[in-house]
Design a protein around this motif. Structure first.
Motif, PDB file in Angstrom:
ATOM      1  N   GLN A  48       0.811  -1.212   0.000  1.00  0.00           N
ATOM      2  CA  GLN A  48       0.000   0.000   0.000  1.00  0.00           C
ATOM      3  C   GLN A  48       0.847   1.267   0.000  1.00  0.00           C
ATOM      4  O   GLN A  48       0.319   2.375  -0.022  1.00  0.00           O
ATOM      5  N   SER A  49       2.166   1.112   0.043  1.00  0.00           N
ATOM      6  CA  SER A  49       3.079   2.252   0.029  1.00  0.00           C
ATOM      7  C   SER A  49       4.119   2.028  -1.060  1.00  0.00           C
ATOM      8  O   SER A  49       4.932   1.111  -0.969  1.00  0.00           O
ATOM      9  N   LEU A  50       4.093   2.862  -2.095  1.00  0.00           N
ATOM     10  CA  LEU A  50       5.053   2.713  -3.194  1.00  0.00           C
ATOM     11  C   LEU A  50       6.478   2.879  -2.689  1.00  0.00           C
ATOM     12  O   LEU A  50       7.388   2.163  -3.125  1.00  0.00           O
ATOM     13  N   LEU A  51       6.675   3.799  -1.748  1.00  0.00           N
ATOM     14  CA  LEU A  51       8.009   4.034  -1.197  1.00  0.00           C
ATOM     15  C   LEU A  51       8.522   2.797  -0.467  1.00  0.00           C
ATOM     16  O   LEU A  51       9.628   2.310  -0.737  1.00  0.00           O
ATOM     17  N   ALA A  52       7.724   2.263   0.447  1.00  0.00           N
ATOM     18  CA  ALA A  52       8.143   1.097   1.223  1.00  0.00           C
ATOM     19  C   ALA A  52       8.311  -0.133   0.332  1.00  0.00           C
ATOM     20  O   ALA A  52       9.235  -0.932   0.524  1.00  0.00           O
ATOM     21  N   GLN A  53       7.434  -0.299  -0.642  1.00  0.00           N
ATOM     22  CA  GLN A  53       7.533  -1.447  -1.543  1.00  0.00           C
ATOM     23  C   GLN A  53       8.822  -1.380  -2.367  1.00  0.00           C
ATOM     24  O   GLN A  53       9.507  -2.394  -2.550  1.00  0.00           O
ATOM     25  N   THR A  54       9.166  -0.189  -2.836  1.00  0.00           N
ATOM     26  CA  THR A  54      10.394  -0.038  -3.623  1.00  0.00           C
ATOM     27  C   THR A  54      11.626  -0.283  -2.758  1.00  0.00           C
ATOM     28  O   THR A  54      12.607  -0.880  -3.210  1.00  0.00           O
ATOM     29  N   VAL A  55      11.575   0.155  -1.509  1.00  0.00           N
ATOM     30  CA  VAL A  55      12.673  -0.115  -0.576  1.00  0.00           C
ATOM     31  C   VAL A  55      12.859  -1.623  -0.398  1.00  0.00           C
ATOM     32  O   VAL A  55      13.988  -2.130  -0.415  1.00  0.00           O
ATOM     33  N   SER A  56      11.764  -2.357  -0.249  1.00  0.00           N
ATOM     34  CA  SER A  56      11.871  -3.814  -0.101  1.00  0.00           C
ATOM     35  C   SER A  56      12.444  -4.448  -1.363  1.00  0.00           C
ATOM     36  O   SER A  56      13.173  -5.444  -1.295  1.00  0.00           O
ATOM     37  N   GLN A  57      12.152  -3.871  -2.522  1.00  0.00           N
ATOM     38  CA  GLN A  57      12.678  -4.402  -3.780  1.00  0.00           C
ATOM     39  C   GLN A  57      14.192  -4.201  -3.883  1.00  0.00           C
ATOM     40  O   GLN A  57      14.894  -5.019  -4.484  1.00  0.00           O
ATOM     41  N   VAL A  58      14.703  -3.114  -3.291  1.00  0.00           N
ATOM     42  CA  VAL A  58      16.156  -2.918  -3.255  1.00  0.00           C
ATOM     43  C   VAL A  58      16.802  -4.063  -2.480  1.00  0.00           C
ATOM     44  O   VAL A  58      17.806  -4.646  -2.913  1.00  0.00           O
ATOM     45  N   ALA A  59      16.235  -4.395  -1.325  1.00  0.00           N
ATOM     46  CA  ALA A  59      16.769  -5.493  -0.514  1.00  0.00           C
ATOM     47  C   ALA A  59      16.717  -6.815  -1.279  1.00  0.00           C
ATOM     48  O   ALA A  59      17.662  -7.615  -1.231  1.00  0.00           O
ATOM     49  N   GLN A  60      15.619  -7.051  -1.987  1.00  0.00           N
ATOM     50  CA  GLN A  60      15.488  -8.284  -2.769  1.00  0.00           C
ATOM     51  C   GLN A  60      16.577  -8.375  -3.833  1.00  0.00           C
ATOM     52  O   GLN A  60      17.202  -9.427  -4.020  1.00  0.00           O
ATOM     53  N   GLU A  61      16.815  -7.275  -4.536  1.00  0.00           N
ATOM     54  CA  GLU A  61      17.858  -7.257  -5.567  1.00  0.00           C
ATOM     55  C   GLU A  61      19.237  -7.499  -4.971  1.00  0.00           C
ATOM     56  O   GLU A  61      20.049  -8.250  -5.528  1.00  0.00           O
ATOM     57  N   LEU A  62      19.516  -6.843  -3.856  1.00  0.00           N
ATOM     58  CA  LEU A  62      20.831  -6.985  -3.235  1.00  0.00           C
ATOM     59  C   LEU A  62      21.114  -8.437  -2.872  1.00  0.00           C
ATOM     60  O   LEU A  62      22.203  -8.959  -3.136  1.00  0.00           O
ATOM     61  N   ILE A  63      20.144  -9.090  -2.274  1.00  0.00           N
ATOM     62  CA  ILE A  63      20.340 -10.481  -1.862  1.00  0.00           C
ATOM     63  C   ILE A  63      20.450 -11.400  -3.074  1.00  0.00           C
ATOM     64  O   ILE A  63      21.337 -12.262  -3.138  1.00  0.00           O
ATOM     65  N   TYR A  64      19.579 -11.206  -4.049  1.00  0.00           N
ATOM     66  CA  TYR A  64      19.553 -12.103  -5.204  1.00  0.00           C
ATOM     67  C   TYR A  64      20.842 -12.021  -6.026  1.00  0.00           C
ATOM     68  O   TYR A  64      21.391 -13.050  -6.436  1.00  0.00           O
TER      69      TYR A  64
END
Length: 243
Positions: A81-97
């Motif tokens: 429900q938050s574009l900002l928070a969702q994009t932040v989580s996507q940064v973490a996903q990319e870093l780990i992957y």
């Protein structure tokens, strides 16, 4: 019966007409698994097999494991429900992957990831907290991959104050050994970086009051991505446009 394993879904790829390839992260690192038929409207795991969900899975022992069962742990709905928070989580996903290997301490990183996601979910609607939490994640991620920055003393003489952080070298130095004082972080920025690295994320409360303080730190950490990892995550570039 195959044992259940707790995993976080980093990304998904469509596979043929009705299946999906899942990239999972857990205590053993990143692994892929095939969720057969999961795209069908009546598939029992259709709503669970999505990027950004924390689930328990039972996998087959085949060369490409197949998902046998899947159970919900956390779906992190506030992030969606938050574009900002969702994009932040996507940064973490990319870093780990893209940046973890078999030799990394996945037990520690996975444990930290779950605690961090809980805080991100709790503060998803806050105007500045997701950015602060991203800085916390990135600095700790660098540390766990072996790129830790020692904020406690000068890297040359060991003196503990006053100290300056030089973004171009990612080094902390005292007044006698700093190369370019005019390019070093100011006292407020240095304090926030040190706080982010050493914070117990379970005790996090929002600290900043404006993007004016966070924006230069975002630029600074962009440079650390290029220096340590050789690239800046795509989601982080998108994030810059939201600030």
């Amino acid at each position: 019966m195959e044992p259940l394993t707790e995993v976080y879904i980093l990304r998904t790829l469509d596979y043929r007409e009705s299946s999906r390839l899942l990239f999972l992260y857990g205590k053993q690192g990143v692994q892929s698994a095939l969720a057969r038929g999961v795209k069908k409207l009546d598939a029992p795991h259709r709503h669970l097999a999505q990027t950004g969900h924390l689930v328990e899975v039972a996998l087959s022992t085949s060369r490409l494991p197949t998902v046998k069962t899947m159970q919900r742990i956390e779906l992190y709905q506030p992030l969606k429900q938050s574009l900002l928070a969702q994009t932040v989580s996507q940064v973490a996903q990319e870093l780990i992957y893209y940046n973890t290997t078999d030799t990394d301490d996945h037990l520690k990183l996975f444990g930290f990831l779950k605690k961090w996601l809980k805080q991100l979910e709790h503060h998803a609607a806050h105007p500045f907290a997701p950015i602060e939490l991203l800085l916390v994640f990135e600095l700790k991620f660098f540390y766990l991959l072996g790129y830790g920055i020692r904020f406690t003393s000068c890297h040359v003489c060991g003196i503990d104050k006053p100290l300056y952080f030089e973004p171009k070298t990612a080094m902390v130095a005292c007044a006698d050994h700093v190369e370019r004082l005019d390019e070093a972080c100011d006292e407020t920025q240095f304090a926030l970086l040190k706080w982010a690295l050493h914070l117990d994320v379970t005790t996090y409360t929002p600290k900043s009051t404006s993007f004016e303080l966070l924006h230069p730190l975002m630029q600074l950490v962009n440079g650390l991505h290029s220096m340590f990892l050789g690239h800046v995550p795509k989601a982080r570039t998108i994030l810059q446009t939201l600030l």
